[in-house]
Motif scaffolding. Structure first.
Motif, mmCIF file in Angstrom:
data_model
loop_
_atom_site.group_PDB
_atom_site.id
_atom_site.type_symbol
_atom_site.label_atom_id
_atom_site.label_comp_id
_atom_site.label_asym_id
_atom_site.label_seq_id
_atom_site.Cartn_x
_atom_site.Cartn_y
_atom_site.Cartn_z
ATOM 1 N N GLN A 1 0.850 -1.186 0.000
ATOM 2 C CA GLN A 1 0.000 0.000 0.000
ATOM 3 C C GLN A 1 0.888 1.239 0.000
ATOM 4 N N ILE A 2 0.690 2.107 -0.966
ATOM 5 C CA ILE A 2 1.540 3.272 -1.171
ATOM 6 C C ILE A 2 0.900 4.489 -0.505
ATOM 7 N N ASP A 3 1.643 5.120 0.388
ATOM 8 C CA ASP A 3 1.200 6.329 1.072
ATOM 9 C C ASP A 3 1.638 7.528 0.237
ATOM 10 N N THR A 4 0.671 8.237 -0.301
ATOM 11 C CA THR A 4 0.982 9.348 -1.205
ATOM 12 C C THR A 4 1.266 10.660 -0.485
ATOM 13 N N SER A 5 1.162 10.688 0.828
ATOM 14 C CA SER A 5 1.384 11.945 1.545
ATOM 15 C C SER A 5 2.853 12.349 1.555
ATOM 16 N N ASP A 6 3.748 11.408 1.356
ATOM 17 C CA ASP A 6 5.190 11.684 1.330
ATOM 18 C C ASP A 6 5.771 10.990 0.102
ATOM 19 N N LYS A 7 6.031 11.780 -0.936
ATOM 20 C CA LYS A 7 6.480 11.215 -2.214
ATOM 21 C C LYS A 7 7.804 10.456 -2.086
ATOM 22 N N ASP A 8 8.753 10.983 -1.284
ATOM 23 C CA ASP A 8 10.032 10.286 -1.111
ATOM 24 C C ASP A 8 9.835 8.937 -0.429
ATOM 25 N N ALA A 9 8.999 8.912 0.586
ATOM 26 C CA ALA A 9 8.707 7.654 1.273
ATOM 27 C C ALA A 9 7.983 6.694 0.331
#
Length: 128
Positions: free
Chosen positions: A96-104
């Motif tokens: 699951q990709i967290d889009t709130s932090d692009k680098d993360a």
């Protein structure tokens, strides 16, 4: 929508995972049909993932959906294949990709790619 580096990273992750797909024929025994079903399911995933690559929410939903389907296949499998399919299902549902932090998110994509390749290699070794 995401900036180009994120979209490119997601597309690269999808492409790399697609290239690690099942190379061999399915093994014998009672699990042969499940190997074939897994191959078809993974083929479906790679096709759908390529079109969802620019949208993390779509990828997250796709990963959850495919994870659930692989988990269902694992319930029908025996022994090592059941264990490998459960691991593969966990890999998909955990991607699951967290889009709130692009680098993360980009770092997560690398981890997802590594985890999916490991899971696919294990299943492939049991289906050849």
């Amino acid at each position: 929508m995401f900036r180009t580096p994120f979209r490119r990273g997601l597309a690269v992750a999808v492409a790399c995972v697609a290239l690690t797909g099942f190379a061999g024929a399915c093994g014998g025994g009672g699990n042969a049909e499940l190997c074939t079903e897994t191959f078809k399911l993974y083929d479906e995933y790679t096709k759908r993932a390529q079109s969802a690559a620019g949208d993390a929410a779509s990828m997250n939903q796709l990963n959850a959906d495919i994870g659930a389907k692989v988990k269902e296949l694992a319930g029908k499998a025996d022994g090592d294949l059941a264990t490998a399919l459960n691991g593969m299902a966990d890999t998909f549902t955990g991607a699951q990709i967290d889009t709130s932090d692009k680098d993360a998110a980009l770092a997560e994509l690398q981890e997802v790619r590594t985890n999916m390749k490991t899971a696919l290699d294990k299943v492939n070794s049991l289906c050849t």
